[in-house]
Enzyme design. Structure first.
Site, short mmCIF file in Angstrom:
data_model
loop_
_atom_site.label_atom_id
_atom_site.label_comp_id
_atom_site.label_asym_id
_atom_site.label_seq_id
_atom_site.Cartn_x
_atom_site.Cartn_y
_atom_site.Cartn_z
CD1 TRP A 167 62.90 63.87 -22.10
CD2 TRP A 167 64.43 62.93 -20.76
NE1 TRP A 167 62.46 64.00 -20.79
CE2 TRP A 167 63.39 63.43 -19.95
CE3 TRP A 167 65.51 62.31 -20.13
CZ2 TRP A 167 63.38 63.32 -18.57
CZ3 TRP A 167 65.50 62.20 -18.75
CH2 TRP A 167 64.45 62.70 -17.98
CG ASN A 168 63.81 57.64 -20.11
OD1 ASN A 168 63.38 57.62 -21.25
ND2 ASN A 168 63.35 56.85 -19.17
CE LYS B 277 57.56 64.40 -30.13
NZ LYS B 277 58.85 64.84 -29.58
N PRO B 278 60.93 61.44 -31.71
CG PRO B 278 63.04 60.85 -32.36
CD PRO B 278 61.81 61.49 -32.86
CB ALA B 279 62.54 63.45 -26.21
N GLY C 203 56.42 57.73 -22.37
CA GLY C 203 56.55 59.04 -21.73
C GLY C 203 55.70 59.11 -20.48
CB SER C 204 54.60 62.02 -18.56
OG SER C 204 53.92 62.74 -19.58
CD GLU D 50 57.53 51.99 -20.83
OE1 GLU D 50 57.12 52.34 -19.70
OE2 GLU D 50 58.66 52.15 -21.23
CG LEU D 51 51.57 55.70 -19.94
CD1 LEU D 51 50.13 55.93 -19.54
CD2 LEU D 51 52.00 56.71 -21.00
CB CYS E 52 59.53 54.21 -16.91
SG CYS E 52 60.15 53.11 -18.15
CD GLU F 120 57.80 58.18 -13.40
OE1 GLU F 120 57.04 58.97 -13.99
OE2 GLU F 120 58.32 57.20 -13.95
P1 ADP Z 1 58.92 63.08 -19.98
O1 ADP Z 1 58.43 63.59 -18.66
O2 ADP Z 1 59.59 61.76 -19.93
O3 ADP Z 1 59.62 64.11 -20.81
P2 ADP Z 1 56.69 63.51 -21.70
O4 ADP Z 1 55.44 62.74 -21.68
O5 ADP Z 1 56.64 64.96 -21.40
O6 ADP Z 1 57.61 62.71 -20.72
O7 ADP Z 1 57.46 63.33 -23.08
C1 ADP Z 1 57.54 62.11 -23.77
C2 ADP Z 1 57.41 62.35 -25.24
O8 ADP Z 1 56.10 62.89 -25.47
C3 ADP Z 1 58.39 63.37 -25.80
O9 ADP Z 1 58.77 62.99 -27.11
C4 ADP Z 1 57.57 64.65 -25.83
O10 ADP Z 1 58.04 65.58 -26.78
C5 ADP Z 1 56.20 64.09 -26.23
N1 ADP Z 1 55.05 64.94 -25.90
C6 ADP Z 1 54.96 65.91 -24.96
N2 ADP Z 1 53.74 66.48 -24.99
C7 ADP Z 1 53.04 65.86 -25.98
C8 ADP Z 1 51.70 65.99 -26.50
N3 ADP Z 1 50.85 66.88 -26.02
N4 ADP Z 1 51.33 65.16 -27.51
C9 ADP Z 1 52.19 64.25 -28.01
N5 ADP Z 1 53.45 64.08 -27.55
C10 ADP Z 1 53.88 64.86 -26.55
#
Ligand code: ADP
Length: 476
Positions: A147-148, A171-173, A224-225, A246-247, A280, A379
């Site tokens: 989402w950032n 699949k965006p946030a 994402g994370s 890209e973590l 990030c 982080e």
């Molecule tokens: P952030 O801490 O930046 O929100 P996340 O890794 O939680 O990072 O989220 C990044 C993306 O990954 C979002 O679109 C979120 O909905 C998606 N996401 C979260 N959990 C899962 C999962 N188990 N499998 C696939 N995508 C996921």
């Protein structure tokens, strides 16, 4: 435009679920969004696989035409698009406009770059044999983004994958779906054929699982994370899904004692708190040469105290709200932990009385911490600037590299020798020398170590979505 986009039409989720979208600056509900699950994802993958058969065989010129029209649409509608981004993310309007400009640039740049996906002819060791290498689109790509940066994160992957001749299931946030809707709308207006671009908002784990389970989906591009990145790596063996990841990051900033301390302190106050630190590659661990530590510390505290906190539509605002209550609570508890680790909060770190609603924290500067503290190790993804010091080059490099992350690092010095030696010894995929924005549409962006694998943007970003093929002709 609050539905899913599958096979060229806006539709409800199969089980008709919806959720409320909140504005993080006001806590108001700003819309009801369709909430997809794994079933919707399989339908979207099927549509994308069918569309791939024709899209992959169009020329790069035909694809470029559509992507450039989408870029034009974004530029022509930048005002309403930026306003919706502010409403869903809280970021200042100027940042939102800047982000949409970059998103448009990405569509245009990849439209052109795909025309240059050159292969090669290889001289062989036999007169009756010829070898060549060509690049071909990989197939259906799943794009999961954070989402950032509600437009930039998806645009990097969508533009490259579509330009390469792939079809996309995105699949965006859930926190920031409006920008993604607008981007799909732009592509739809530009004439993208049905099934080429598909959009799901919904149950992240279920959709992620469906992508990993479905053999028609060839690759997931994930922003994402590190936690979710690892889950995807675990699941990728099920149907041999390729991954670009890209973590997270934990970027060190090395400030040597030959710089203009006031100028760097002033710029640091803006750079650290861009998008509220929810970036990030955000400069995070500030290592200051011991000779200038005191001066830098008081100057940066002065400049950070002067930053204006408020909703993204307010005039002159520098720092908006955090994205969710959960995110704010996690930053506040990190600050509490920091105090127990002997951290001294020099400014900020509290919830302001105004605005009365929204997930705000005043930007904080913290000193007194060591290399084992939470602010050095994890982080932050929030508005905290921790200060540390170093003695010499070796000490600076050892402390900078002392992290499991390897995305970005920053170096400030006017000494060329220091700049070259330090940048070469840093274990990071991106090093900024005397600048705070070490990235660009045309440059490869990717992390080492736990920060990921693969690259976004630049020509490297295009080849992430293409397969290399050797064609060997014998008996000539
Ligand atoms: P952030 O801490 O930046 O929100 P996340 O890794 O939680 O990072 O989220 C990044 C993306 O990954 C979002 O679109 C979120 O909905 C998606 N996401 C979260 N959990 C899962 C999962 N188990 N499998 C696939 N995508 C996921």
């Amino acid at each position: 435009m609050n539905q899913l986009f599958i096979n060229g039409v806006w539709i409800d989720a199969v089980d008709k679920r919806q959720f409320d979208l909140l504005n993080p600056a006001t806590e108001d509900v700003i819309g009801q969004m369709s909430f997809a699950n794994g079933k919707d994802c399989h339908i979207a993958i099927d549509a994308a696989a069918t569309a791939f058969k024709t899209w992959s065989r169009t020329t790069a010129y035909v694809r470029a035409d559509i992507l450039k029209k989408a870029a034009t649409y974004i530029r022509e509608h930048i005002e309403p698009l930026a306003k919706d981004m502010v409403s869903e993310s809280g970021k200042p309007l100027a940042e939102a406009k800047g982000e949409w400009t970059v998103a448009a640039n990405l569509f245009e740049w990849y439209a052109e770059e795909a025309k240059r996906a050159y292969g090669k002819i290889i001289p062989t060791n036999r007169p009756d044999k010829r070898s060549s290498v060509i690049w071909q689109p990989m197939g259906v790509i799943g794009v999961i983004t954070a989402w950032n940066f509600p437009a930039y994160n998806p645009a990097r992957a969508w533009a490259a994958a579509l330009a390469a001749g792939c079809t996309v299931v995105a699949k965006p946030a859930e926190d920031t779906p409006l920008s993604a809707f607008h981007m799909v709308n732009a592509l739809n207006h530009a004439g993208i054929p049905k099934g080429v671009m598909n959009l799901l908002i919904g149950d992240a784990a279920a959709i992620g699982d469906a992508m990993l389970d479905n053999p028609l989906l060839k690759k997931i591009s994930f922003t994402g994370s590190t936690r979710v990145g690892k889950l995807l790596m675990d699941g990728a063996s099920r149907t041999h899904t390729k991954l670009s990841l890209e973590l997270g990051g934990n970027a060190p900033v090395l400030i040597f004692d030959d710089v203009d301390v006031d100028a760097i302190a002033k710029a640091a106050a803006t750079a650290r708190f861009r998008n509220n630190g929810q970036v990030c590659i955000a400069p995070q661990r500030f290592y200051i040469h011991k000779n200038i530590y005191k001066e830098f510390s008081s100057l940066v505290t002065k400049y950070v105290s002067a930053l204006k906190v408020g909703g993204g539509f307010e005039e002159g605002v520098n720092v908006g709200p955090l994205i969710t209550k959960k995110q704010r609570d996690s930053v506040l508890s990190l600050l509490e932990k920091t105090k127990k680790e002997n951290g001294v909060i020099l400014t900020g770190g509290d919830v302001p009385s105004q605005p009365a609603k929204g997930y705000f924290i005043r930007p904080a500067v913290v000193s007194g911490l060591d290399q084992n503290s939470s602010l050095a190790r994890q982080e932050i993804f929030g508005p905290i600037l921790p200060l540390f010091s170093f003695d010499d080059i070796d000490d600076a490099i050892a402390k900078a590299n002392d992290t499991e992350y390897g995305l970005a690092a920053f170096v400030f010095t006017n000494n060329l020798k220091t700049a070259v030696h330090v940048s070469e010894r840093l274990e990071f995929g991106i090093v900024g020398i005397n600048e705070w924005a070490p990235h660009g549409t045309e440059s490869p962006f990717g992390g080492w170590k736990y920060s990921g694998q693969g690259h976004e943007s630049g020509s490297e970003g295009l080849y992430e979505y293409m397969e290399k093929k050797l064609i060997s002709i014998g008996g000539l």
